[in-house]
Design a protein around this motif. Structure first.
Motif, mmCIF file in Angstrom:
data_model
loop_
_atom_site.group_PDB
_atom_site.id
_atom_site.type_symbol
_atom_site.label_atom_id
_atom_site.label_comp_id
_atom_site.label_asym_id
_atom_site.label_seq_id
_atom_site.Cartn_x
_atom_site.Cartn_y
_atom_site.Cartn_z
ATOM 1 N N CYS A 14 0.849 -1.189 0.000
ATOM 2 C CA CYS A 14 0.000 0.000 0.000
ATOM 3 C C CYS A 14 0.894 1.251 0.000
ATOM 4 O O CYS A 14 1.806 1.378 0.814
ATOM 5 C CB CYS A 14 -0.883 -0.017 1.248
ATOM 6 N N CYS A 20 0.453 3.232 3.501
ATOM 7 C CA CYS A 20 0.940 2.788 4.817
ATOM 8 C C CYS A 20 2.053 1.745 4.726
ATOM 9 O O CYS A 20 2.650 1.384 5.748
ATOM 10 C CB CYS A 20 -0.216 2.228 5.648
ATOM 11 N N CYS A 25 -7.270 -1.293 1.968
ATOM 12 C CA CYS A 25 -6.179 -1.666 2.873
ATOM 13 C C CYS A 25 -6.662 -1.445 4.312
ATOM 14 O O CYS A 25 -7.615 -0.697 4.563
ATOM 15 C CB CYS A 25 -4.968 -0.792 2.563
ATOM 16 N N CYS A 67 -5.445 0.352 6.429
ATOM 17 C CA CYS A 67 -5.294 1.759 6.809
ATOM 18 C C CYS A 67 -6.454 2.620 6.323
ATOM 19 O O CYS A 67 -6.499 3.819 6.597
ATOM 20 C CB CYS A 67 -3.971 2.315 6.272
HETATM 21 ZN ZN LIG Z 1 -2.551 0.951 3.587
#
Ligand SMILES: [Zn+2]
Length: 284
Positions: A6, A9, A88, A90
């Protein structure tokens, strides 16, 4: 091998993957309402274009459904037409699971939301692949669909490469697939360009040379002259006309096993003209 992570993050979102050539049939549908489509990518591989990274559904990690972003325009399943449906941990939208009818099963990661990390494996030499075999798996029921789409893409690229000329194709497997379509699409013109197949173990002289793309890198077989790169799978079929693999002659699938004796090499590939039109509309 590389892992896609990702961008927001740094979380790993895939297992380690090896790159392969972008399949011509990626993003193309088959038929109307075909609900049992196979997975587009082999496990452990990925392909990328400028917008998405295609992977097999089982190779994704650490994502969750964006249930409030599920499609409103897909049919029997998910397609990610409206918005990414995978997030994701995050909270970053990272891609879409595709399992709608007529669509090849897969996960499309947004090229802008992920990045590859790790060291890509060296690209194998051309000699690492079988070029003297028309069909690698005679029980592959989706062969016709893939090759019909690849031929549709190839037709568009031949037409574009021809420019203002007409194209002459000597008798043989290339003529069987493309000649009638080229005659229909290209009006008579003062200039005539010749078209022939060239590639591993096959030399030819022509104005336009149909060459295979490398199965991993997607690079065209190097030739002097104007290359028209086509899928390795389609190229193998065209380059081995004497082989008689057992596939349904009608372009259908294995229910045609009712045929007795079994049909052998089909007379022609049912080139997908819809794909040709779509491909040509993307180019000037
Ligand atoms: Zn992420």
């Amino acid at each position: 091998m590389v892992v896609f992570e990702c961008v927001a993050c740094g979380a790993e979102l895939t297992v380690p993957l090896s790159r392969v050539d972008w399949p011509d049939h990626a993003g193309r549908t088959v038929g109307n309402g075909v609900t049992e489509m196979p997975v587009l990518m082999e496990a452990g591989t990925y392909a990328t274009n400028s917008q998405v990274v295609e992977i097999a559904p089982g190779d994704v990690r650490g994502v969750s459904w964006a249930t409030d972003l599920f499609d409103t325009t897909s049919c029997c399943g998910l397609a990610g037409y409206d918005a990414p449906n995978l997030w994701c941990a995050c909270g970053q939208p990272v891609g879409s699971r595709v399992d709608d009818c007529s669509a090849w099963q897969g996960v499309q990661l947004d090229d802008a939301a992920v990045r590859p990390v790790g060291e890509a494996e060296p690209v194998a030499g051309w000699e690492a692949f079988e070029w003297d075999t028309a069909l690698l798996d005679g029980a592959d029921v989706w062969w016709h669909d893939r090759v019909a789409i690849a031929a549709g893409v190839a037709l568009a690229r031949i037409v574009i490469a021809a420019g203002d000329a007409t194209v002459a194709v000597p008798d043989g497997p290339v003529a069987e697939v493309f000649r009638s379509h080229l005659d229909e699409l290209l009006p008579p013109a003062p200039e005539v360009k010749t078209l022939a197949l060239a590639g591993p173990g096959l030399r030819a002289e022509a104005d336009l040379l149909l060459v295979p793309r490398h199965p991993e890198s997607g690079e065209p077989w190097p030739v002097e002259g104007t290359a028209v790169p086509i899928s390795a799978e389609l190229w193998r079929w065209l380059a081995n006309p004497d082989q008689q693999p057992c596939v349904p002659a009608t372009g259908g699938r294995w229910p045609f096993l009712d045929d007795d004796p079994l049909p052998r090499r089909p007379e022609r590939i049912a080139l997908d003209r819809w794909v040709s039109r779509s491909e040509m509309s993307r180019r000037p």
